[in-house]
Design an enzyme around this catalytic site. Structure first.
Site, mmCIF file in Angstrom:
data_model
loop_
_atom_site.group_PDB
_atom_site.id
_atom_site.type_symbol
_atom_site.label_atom_id
_atom_site.label_comp_id
_atom_site.label_asym_id
_atom_site.label_seq_id
_atom_site.Cartn_x
_atom_site.Cartn_y
_atom_site.Cartn_z
ATOM 1 N N TYR A 43 18.335 -37.324 17.434
ATOM 2 C CA TYR A 43 17.217 -36.920 16.568
ATOM 3 C C TYR A 43 16.723 -38.182 15.854
ATOM 4 C CZ TYR A 43 18.642 -31.968 17.033
ATOM 5 O OH TYR A 43 18.965 -30.721 17.501
ATOM 6 N N GLY A 193 11.396 -19.137 15.468
ATOM 7 C CA GLY A 193 10.551 -19.430 16.636
ATOM 8 C C GLY A 193 9.773 -20.721 16.518
ATOM 9 N N GLY A 199 4.523 -16.650 10.290
ATOM 10 C CA GLY A 199 3.228 -16.124 9.841
ATOM 11 C C GLY A 199 2.317 -17.224 9.319
#
Ligand SMILES: NC(=O)c1ccc[n+]([C@@H]2O[C@H](COP(=O)([O-])OP(=O)(O)OC[C@H]3O[C@@H](n4cnc5c(N)ncnc54)[C@H](OP(=O)(O)O)[C@@H]3O)[C@@H](O)[C@H]2O)c1
Length: 313
Positions: A43, A193, A199
């Site tokens: 990473y 996700g 949202g």
């Protein structure tokens, strides 16, 4: 809940935060009682481990550090394959210990296995590191039931890190039953996700956002997937919680052997996301979510075609 640190350094895309924000997020998490920090030596090509090392300085005993290794990258971040041969495993571990500034890594796991290297050899090297006191627990990441069973014969596997969320439920068929049978913990990543289930993503994902490479975000699938997310948004409004909290609460409802790993890069996320523990889901809520997010409900494969070898089946 675990803290996913990847986006603080970026992986194949822009990073989400500055060093200062990343460190403040890790420290806010530790102060709030999240003691599980997830990183990988690839990473940001070592950057993420250095960041975690800075954040835990003077509070090592509060943190359980999980490190992935094996992915090879060029200085510009290009993927060059993987190396999980035994000597490479030990070499990667030596460098990770230095970057993290610790004497022992709590959970150590190959980011992916290499079909050309028997899993017994890769995990055998980690078992040696455990005997030496350089690693505490053996982990696995994104691999199938057969490899899990083979690895577990060599040394008990403490945890499997794999994608699991309302939108990605493939593990329920074979992998989740296998880890439960063997008594292995599950570390679920991608719980929100990659942002889809928060949202906060619209149809106008910027062209520079690297998530557009991932099929569920491509302009053909995204509008369909956002329709599903609108069900989650409605339920969250009714429950007076955020969509993200609801997505995390669903993973929490799947069993005490599952730790949701949530990628967060700014301190304010920590308090918001921890409130997921206060969200209660009734049988009717769970049934509704089950109907909306049945296996395959979210359009698009998990990884782009050129990266399909990275996805466990
Ligand atoms: N084993 C593997 O193969 C593998 C693969 C991928 C990832 N991982 C691990 O899993 C961790 C999580 O994965 P991920 O980051 O890809 O997926 P994720 O946790 O599903 O999504 C993280 C994204 O959601 C956003 N987010 C989090 N809380 C939010 C909130 N309350 N409101 C709005 N947005 C919110 C984050 O934004 P900010 O960043 O802006 O906070 C980030 O963009 C990684 O950090 C990594 O440690 C493992």
């Amino acid at each position: 809940m675990g803290l996913g640190c990847m986006r603080m350094s970026g992986l194949g895309g822009a990073r989400s935060s500055t060093d200062e924000e990343g460190i403040a997020t890790i420290q806010a998490a530790l102060e709030a009682g999240i003691n599980f920090l997830n990183t990988g030596d690839f990473y940001g090509m070592g950057h993420n481990e250095l960041l975690v090392g800075r954040a835990i300085k003077g509070r090592r005993d509060q943190a359980l550090i999980s490190v992935k290794f094996g992915a090879l990258r060029s200085p510009s971040g290009q993927m060059l394959g993987i190396d999980v041969r035994p000597n490479a495993v030990k070499n990667f571990a030596a460098y990770s210990l230095q970057r993290l500034g610790v004497d022992v890594i709590d959970i150590y796991q190959p980011g992916r296995l290499d079909p050309a290297v028997p899993v017994e050899e890769t995990v055998g090297a980690i078992a040696d590191l455990i005997k030496e006191g350089k690693v505490r627990y053996l982990g696995l990441s994104e691999t199938g039931a057969e490899n899990i069973r083979r690895a577990h014969m060599v040394h008990p596997v403490a945890a499997l890190e794999i994608e699991y969320s309302l939108g990605t439920r493939f593990i329920e068929k074979e992998i989740l039953p296998a880890v439960r049978e063997l008594g292995i913990g599950l570390v679920a990543y991608g719980v929100v996700g990659q942002g889809l289930l928060t949202g906060s993503i619209g149809n106008d994902l910027p062209a520079t956002d690297f998530r557009r490479l991932f099929p569920k975000f491509d302009p053909e699938n995204l509008p369909k997937n956002l329709e599903k997310v609108s069900v989650l948004e409605r339920m969250a409004r009714e429950k007076r919680c955020t969509t993200t909290q609801l997505a995390i609460a669903w993973v929490l409802s799947r069993g005490k052997d599952i730790v949701p790993l949530v990628g967060m890069s700014r301190p304010a996320r920590v308090a918001e996301n921890l409130e997921a523990f206060d969200v209660s889901l009734t049988k009717a809520d769970l049934d509704h979510l089950e109907r909306t997010f049945a296996l395959g409900a979210i359009a698009g494969e998990r990884y782009p075609a050129q990266m399909s070898h990275l996805a466990a089946k």
